[in-house]
Write a protein that holds these residues in place. Structure first.
Motif, short mmCIF file in Angstrom:
data_model
loop_
_atom_site.label_atom_id
_atom_site.label_comp_id
_atom_site.label_asym_id
_atom_site.label_seq_id
_atom_site.Cartn_x
_atom_site.Cartn_y
_atom_site.Cartn_z
N THR A 82 0.84 -1.06 0.02
CA THR A 82 0.00 0.03 -0.03
C THR A 82 0.92 1.14 0.06
N LYS A 83 0.18 2.41 -0.41
CA LYS A 83 0.97 3.73 -0.39
C LYS A 83 0.07 4.40 0.51
N ARG A 84 0.49 5.29 1.25
CA ARG A 84 -0.03 6.45 2.19
C ARG A 84 -0.04 7.72 1.51
N VAL A 103 -8.02 1.25 0.61
CA VAL A 103 -8.29 0.45 1.69
C VAL A 103 -8.44 0.82 3.01
N GLU A 118 -4.78 4.93 2.97
CA GLU A 118 -3.89 3.92 2.50
C GLU A 118 -4.30 3.29 1.19
N VAL A 119 -3.68 3.34 0.21
CA VAL A 119 -4.33 2.92 -1.11
C VAL A 119 -3.40 1.58 -1.54
N ASP A 120 -4.38 0.95 -2.44
CA ASP A 120 -3.51 -0.19 -2.91
C ASP A 120 -3.09 0.19 -4.57
N GLN A 121 -2.51 -0.83 -5.10
CA GLN A 121 -1.73 -0.65 -6.52
C GLN A 121 -2.94 -0.18 -7.60
#
Length: 113
Positions: A3-5, A45, A61-64
């Protein structure tokens, strides 16, 4: 899952009655289901909003699969999201350095342990 914030800030109008109403809209289980669905459908997410005084901080928080341009397009074409956003503008105000019509401004990370 990687994930990326992303972190954002936005201000509420400095009015205790309006702030209380805004918090009520965002209380557990109170956000419109169409809004939470649109958030999850975009690859977000987890999303949390924190408040101090009238300044808010949002942590996502995100997914790809997340793409901010795609999310903006999805929101623009979703009448329920537009209705929610218009309603929220009754409570929110731009940060002093925001561009015209810009709500949530992405924060620059300046430290990490």
């Amino acid at each position: 899952m990687m994930t990326k914030r992303y972190c954002y800030a936005c201000d509420l109008k400095d009015n205790s009655k309006l702030i209380a109403e805004y918090k009520a809209y965002h209380a557990a289980g109170k956000a419109w289901p169409e809004i939470t669905k649109s958030i999850m459908d975009a690859g977000i997410v987890d999303m949390q909003i924190y408040l101090t005084g009238n300044r808010m901080f949002m942590i996502m928080e995100v997914d790809q699969t997340f793409d901010s341009a795609k999310k903006a397009e999805m929101d623009a074409n979703n009448p329920k999201v537009q209705e929610w956003e218009n309603l929220m503008w009754n409570y929110q105000q731009e940060l002093p350095w925001a561009k015209d019509g810009e709500k949530w401004i992405e924060l620059d990370q300046i430290f990490q342990l």
